[in-house]
Design an enzyme around this catalytic site. Structure first.
Site, PDB file in Angstrom:
ATOM      1  N   ARG A 117      11.703  -1.354  11.910  1.00  0.00           N
ATOM      2  CA  ARG A 117      10.379  -1.277  12.545  1.00  0.00           C
ATOM      3  C   ARG A 117      10.158  -2.465  13.468  1.00  0.00           C
ATOM      4  O   ARG A 117      10.212  -3.620  13.027  1.00  0.00           O
ATOM      5  CB  ARG A 117       9.283  -1.266  11.462  1.00  0.00           C
ATOM      6  CG  ARG A 117       8.697   0.091  11.194  1.00  0.00           C
ATOM      7  CD  ARG A 117       7.643   0.035  10.128  1.00  0.00           C
ATOM      8  NE  ARG A 117       6.386  -0.552  10.589  1.00  0.00           N
ATOM      9  CZ  ARG A 117       5.280  -0.532   9.883  1.00  0.00           C
ATOM     10  NH1 ARG A 117       5.261   0.046   8.690  1.00  0.00           N
ATOM     11  NH2 ARG A 117       4.190  -1.077  10.357  1.00  0.00           N
ATOM     12  N   ARG A 126      -9.730   0.806   9.108  1.00  0.00           N
ATOM     13  CA  ARG A 126      -9.375  -0.561   9.483  1.00  0.00           C
ATOM     14  C   ARG A 126     -10.487  -1.248  10.262  1.00  0.00           C
ATOM     15  O   ARG A 126     -10.362  -2.435  10.574  1.00  0.00           O
ATOM     16  CB  ARG A 126      -8.119  -0.546  10.353  1.00  0.00           C
ATOM     17  CG  ARG A 126      -6.806  -0.825   9.588  1.00  0.00           C
ATOM     18  CD  ARG A 126      -5.676  -0.686  10.588  1.00  0.00           C
ATOM     19  NE  ARG A 126      -4.475  -1.386  10.311  1.00  0.00           N
ATOM     20  CZ  ARG A 126      -3.380  -0.839   9.771  1.00  0.00           C
ATOM     21  NH1 ARG A 126      -3.388   0.394   9.336  1.00  0.00           N
ATOM     22  NH2 ARG A 126      -2.278  -1.550   9.632  1.00  0.00           N
ATOM     23  N   ARG A 175      11.417  -6.104   5.348  1.00  0.00           N
ATOM     24  CA  ARG A 175      11.288  -4.677   5.653  1.00  0.00           C
ATOM     25  C   ARG A 175      11.793  -4.379   7.062  1.00  0.00           C
ATOM     26  O   ARG A 175      12.425  -3.355   7.306  1.00  0.00           O
ATOM     27  CB  ARG A 175       9.822  -4.228   5.496  1.00  0.00           C
ATOM     28  CG  ARG A 175       9.639  -2.719   5.636  1.00  0.00           C
ATOM     29  CD  ARG A 175       8.234  -2.282   5.275  1.00  0.00           C
ATOM     30  NE  ARG A 175       7.264  -2.655   6.293  1.00  0.00           N
ATOM     31  CZ  ARG A 175       5.946  -2.455   6.188  1.00  0.00           C
ATOM     32  NH1 ARG A 175       5.458  -1.894   5.093  1.00  0.00           N
ATOM     33  NH2 ARG A 175       5.131  -2.808   7.143  1.00  0.00           N
ATOM     34  N   ARG A 203      -0.832  -9.045  13.549  1.00  0.00           N
ATOM     35  CA  ARG A 203      -1.311  -7.982  12.646  1.00  0.00           C
ATOM     36  C   ARG A 203      -2.151  -8.576  11.509  1.00  0.00           C
ATOM     37  O   ARG A 203      -3.179  -8.005  11.121  1.00  0.00           O
ATOM     38  CB  ARG A 203      -0.119  -7.211  12.083  1.00  0.00           C
ATOM     39  CG  ARG A 203       0.541  -6.327  13.144  1.00  0.00           C
ATOM     40  CD  ARG A 203       1.935  -5.921  12.742  1.00  0.00           C
ATOM     41  NE  ARG A 203       1.954  -5.040  11.585  1.00  0.00           N
ATOM     42  CZ  ARG A 203       3.035  -4.876  10.807  1.00  0.00           C
ATOM     43  NH1 ARG A 203       4.149  -5.520  11.050  1.00  0.00           N
ATOM     44  NH2 ARG A 203       2.970  -4.042   9.786  1.00  0.00           N
ATOM     45  N   LYS A 235       0.831  -1.216   0.000  1.00  0.00           N
ATOM     46  CA  LYS A 235       0.000   0.000   0.000  1.00  0.00           C
ATOM     47  C   LYS A 235       0.864   1.265   0.000  1.00  0.00           C
ATOM     48  O   LYS A 235       0.574   2.207  -0.729  1.00  0.00           O
ATOM     49  CB  LYS A 235      -0.930   0.022   1.230  1.00  0.00           C
ATOM     50  CG  LYS A 235      -1.873  -1.172   1.314  1.00  0.00           C
ATOM     51  CD  LYS A 235      -2.883  -1.023   2.461  1.00  0.00           C
ATOM     52  CE  LYS A 235      -2.287  -1.048   3.850  1.00  0.00           C
ATOM     53  NZ  LYS A 235      -1.690  -2.355   4.237  1.00  0.00           N
TER      54      LYS A 235
END
Ligand code: AMP
Length: 190
Positions: A134, A89, A128, A146, A14
């Protein structure tokens, strides 16, 4: 106005695709995840509150994220349109977004939903995590949480937008350019 919900599970692409779309269609990018990470970096009370929740991979409260989106909409009165990335969400967020846009005399033009299977998402997020550091991308059980939150609370929003005849599902596997082309073709046909 062109108001797009760029939808999909964590790791679907996204953010990458939003960056291409904002340039091509001259839109404002509203990513609640980016805004929250900005608050954490700035050390605000909101950031401190959100950090523990985000580090677990749970969802931050509807009230907080709806408030953030509302003020961003107010701060960009002359925009050509918005890309909502990582928002809405939950059903409460989707309803609030419809109301906020309707108060401004506009509405969502389309939901573009990227489809990527779980094994690929996990692979992308772990990669990532290595690059960005992160915390929520580094641990497989947080990633699983998640994806779980997405499946339970977020994926049902496809039905919400399908009922408004606004849902387009796009295969999210392939090169960044190929996926961008598919998104562009849906948008150009709106
Ligand atoms: P993202 O960058 O979109 O993957 O979001 C990272 C984290 O921020 C999520 O796992 C949630 O903890 C939080 N977050 C971002 N957007 C929302 C939202 N719309 N509602 C609730 N929590 C959110």
């Amino acid at each position: 106005m062109l108001n797009l919900v760029l939808f999909g599970p964590p790791g679907a692409g996204k953010g990458t695709q939003s960056n291409l779309l904002i340039d091509k269609y001259n839109l404002v990018h509203l990513s609640t995840g980016d805004i929250l990470r900005g608050e954490i970096k700035a050390g605000t009370t909101l950031g401190l509150e959100a950090k523990a929740i985000m580090d677990r991979g749970d969802l931050v409260s509807d009230e907080i994220v709806i408030g953030m989106i509302s003020s961003k909409l107010d701060n960009n009165p002359n925009s050509n349109g918005f890309i909502f990335d990582g928002f809405p969400r939950t059903a409460a967020q989707a309803n609030a977004l419809d109301n906020l846009l309707s108060d401004k005399g506009t509405s969502i033009s389309a939901m573009l939903s990227l489809k990527v299977e779980d094994a690929e998402l996990i692979k992308r997020l772990l990669a990532r995590g290595q690059d960005s550091g992160r915390a929520d991308d580094k641990n497989e059980s947080i990633i699983a949480n998640r994806i779980n939150e997405y499946n339970n609370k977020t994926a049902p929003l496809k039905d919400f937008y399908a009922a408004q005849k606004k849902l387009s599902e796009i295969e999210g596997l392939g090169s960044v350019e190929d996926i961008a082309k598919k998104l562009n073709s849906v948008i150009d046909n709106l």
